[in-house]
Design an enzyme around this catalytic site. Structure first.
Site, PDB file in Angstrom:
ATOM      1  N   ASN A  12      -0.401  -1.398  21.904  1.00 28.15           N
ATOM      2  CA  ASN A  12      -0.057  -0.058  21.428  1.00 28.15           C
ATOM      3  C   ASN A  12      -0.163  -0.100  19.907  1.00 28.15           C
ATOM      4  OD1 ASN A  12       1.102   2.317  20.610  1.00 28.15           O
ATOM      5  ND2 ASN A  12       3.134   1.898  21.475  1.00 28.15           N
ATOM      6  N   LYS A  14       0.150   2.199  17.862  1.00 26.61           N
ATOM      7  CA  LYS A  14       1.010   3.181  17.178  1.00 26.61           C
ATOM      8  C   LYS A  14       0.180   3.893  16.097  1.00 26.61           C
ATOM      9  CE  LYS A  14       4.942   0.474  18.567  1.00 26.61           C
ATOM     10  NZ  LYS A  14       6.319   0.046  18.345  1.00 26.61           N
ATOM     11  N   HIS A  98       7.491   6.540  25.637  1.00 26.79           N
ATOM     12  CA  HIS A  98       7.788   5.494  24.651  1.00 26.79           C
ATOM     13  C   HIS A  98       9.064   5.877  23.887  1.00 26.79           C
ATOM     14  CE1 HIS A  98       7.523   2.784  21.271  1.00 26.79           C
ATOM     15  NE2 HIS A  98       6.680   2.061  21.987  1.00 26.79           N
ATOM     16  N   GLU A 100       9.866   5.676  20.895  1.00 27.21           N
ATOM     17  CA  GLU A 100       9.654   6.407  19.635  1.00 27.21           C
ATOM     18  C   GLU A 100       9.429   7.892  19.917  1.00 27.21           C
ATOM     19  OE1 GLU A 100       6.597   3.817  18.117  1.00 27.21           O
ATOM     20  OE2 GLU A 100       8.088   2.225  17.948  1.00 27.21           O
ATOM     21  N   GLU A 170      10.992  -1.643  27.674  1.00 27.10           N
ATOM     22  CA  GLU A 170      10.979  -1.879  26.235  1.00 27.10           C
ATOM     23  C   GLU A 170      12.373  -1.615  25.674  1.00 27.10           C
ATOM     24  OE1 GLU A 170       6.645  -1.580  24.585  1.00 27.10           O
ATOM     25  OE2 GLU A 170       7.774   0.225  24.148  1.00 27.10           O
ATOM     26  N   GLY A 176       9.796  -3.760  17.223  1.00 26.97           N
ATOM     27  CA  GLY A 176       9.508  -3.828  15.791  1.00 26.97           C
ATOM     28  C   GLY A 176      10.598  -4.481  14.977  1.00 26.97           C
ATOM     29  N   SER A 215       8.664  -6.916  20.375  1.00 28.46           N
ATOM     30  CA  SER A 215       8.498  -8.133  19.572  1.00 28.46           C
ATOM     31  C   SER A 215       7.877  -9.291  20.366  1.00 28.46           C
ATOM     32  CB  SER A 215       9.825  -8.547  18.931  1.00 28.46           C
ATOM     33  OG  SER A 215      10.280  -7.530  18.041  1.00 28.46           O
TER      34      SER A 215
HETATM   35  P1  13P Z   1       6.517  -4.397  18.812  1.00 23.47           P
HETATM   36  O1  13P Z   1       5.665  -5.373  19.610  1.00 23.47           O
HETATM   37  O2  13P Z   1       5.951  -4.139  17.440  1.00 23.47           O
HETATM   38  O3  13P Z   1       7.955  -4.764  18.836  1.00 23.47           O
HETATM   39  O4  13P Z   1       6.392  -2.972  19.561  1.00 23.47           O
HETATM   40  C1  13P Z   1       6.606  -2.910  20.917  1.00 23.47           C
HETATM   41  C2  13P Z   1       6.218  -1.553  21.386  1.00 23.47           C
HETATM   42  O5  13P Z   1       6.861  -0.569  21.065  1.00 23.47           O
HETATM   43  C3  13P Z   1       5.018  -1.433  22.215  1.00 23.47           C
HETATM   44  O6  13P Z   1       4.905  -0.176  22.776  1.00 23.47           O
END
Ligand code: 13P
Length: 256
Positions: A12, A14, A98, A100, A170, A176, A215
């Site tokens: 992803n 982002k 997601h 976010e 997740e 992150g 992560s």
């Molecule tokens: P990270 O791997 O940067 O922690 O992000 C995970 C994520 O949100 C994947 O959709």
């Protein structure tokens, strides 16, 4: 990972990337990853780069998807992108729910369910994300939160819809932050989710691909992916670094 289930590692991206940096990353992935390695690999770029990704990856065996979609199929929805448009660009997957999107754009469980349905109407495989915040974990609410998020979709789409979907756990506190759920913590939630689906339909539960995200790095991927109910990963930051993403994909192969 179960030998009978598919394995998937999806990146992803982002809101990251550029034509130039994507070109290098995609070229590296094409050299190192292909479809015949006992696992599937996918990338989910921002919308404007789908044409570039499709051109670079067609014929490579690597698949791609988008990070969200509109719950409506067409019409006066300025700024939105439909599932059919994503199919036009060869998308196989689309991420829905997601954290976010849930947190920053106020996407409710009901909206996530509507997006899940829209994805399937368009022939896309939704990657449905569920996960708790740190506060919810500390209150002992993890199972209740992920159950509610999954139930909202099952209530709308029916359990059989999970035959054409991927589920991603997740934990919000691990995204992150560099804080990964331990393999045991992740496995416990994955087992809970699979068990919940199994009470509705054991065949669908056995075949359901369950990804962990939060992560994931080359250093922890092997142990995470060797848990019995973790079938791969949804990778954020590390999916933008060719060496790291390739190493994580190889960790999924090693366990296949
Ligand atoms: P990270 O791997 O940067 O922690 O992000 C995970 C994520 O949100 C994947 O959709």
């Amino acid at each position: 990972m179960s030998p009978g289930r598919g394995r998937l590692v999806a990146g992803n991206w982002k809101m990251h990337g550029s034509l130039a940096s994507n070109r290098d990353l995609l070229a590296r992935l094409c050299v190192s990853l292909n479809a015949n390695q006992g696992a599937e690999f996918a990338v989910c770029p921002p919308f404007p780069y789908l044409a570039q990704v499709s051109a670079a990856l067609t014929g490579s065996g690597i698949t791609w998807g988008a990070q969200t979609l509109c719950e409506n199929d067409h019409g006066a929805f300025t700024g939105e992108v439909s599932g059919a448009m994503l199919r036009d660009f060869g998308c196989r997957y689309v991420i829905v729910g997601h954290s976010e999107r849930r947190q920053l754009y106020s996407e409710s469980d009901a909206l996530v369910g509507a997006k899940f349905l829209a994805a399937q109407r368009s022939g896309l495989l939704p990657i449905l994300c569920v996960g708790e915040t740190l506060g919810q974990r500390e209150q002992g609410e993890t199972e209740a939160v992920v159950a509610r998020q999954l139930d909202a979709v099952v209530a709308l789409a029916g359990v059989s819809a999970l035959e054409s979907a991927v589920l991603a756990y997740e934990p919000v506190w691990a995204i992150g932050t560099g804080k990964t759920a331990s393999p045991a913590q992740a496995q416990a939630v994955h087992a809970f989710l699979r068990g919940k689906v199994a009470r509705m339909d054991s065949g669908i539960a056995d075949a359901l691909v369950l990804l962990y995200g939060g992560s994931v790095k080359p250093a922890n991927a092997v142990e995470l992916f060797s848990q019995p109910d973790i079938d791969g990963g949804l990778i954020g930051g590390a999916s933008l670094v060719a060496d790291d993403f390739i190493a994580i994909c190889k960790a999924a192969m090693r366990n296949s």
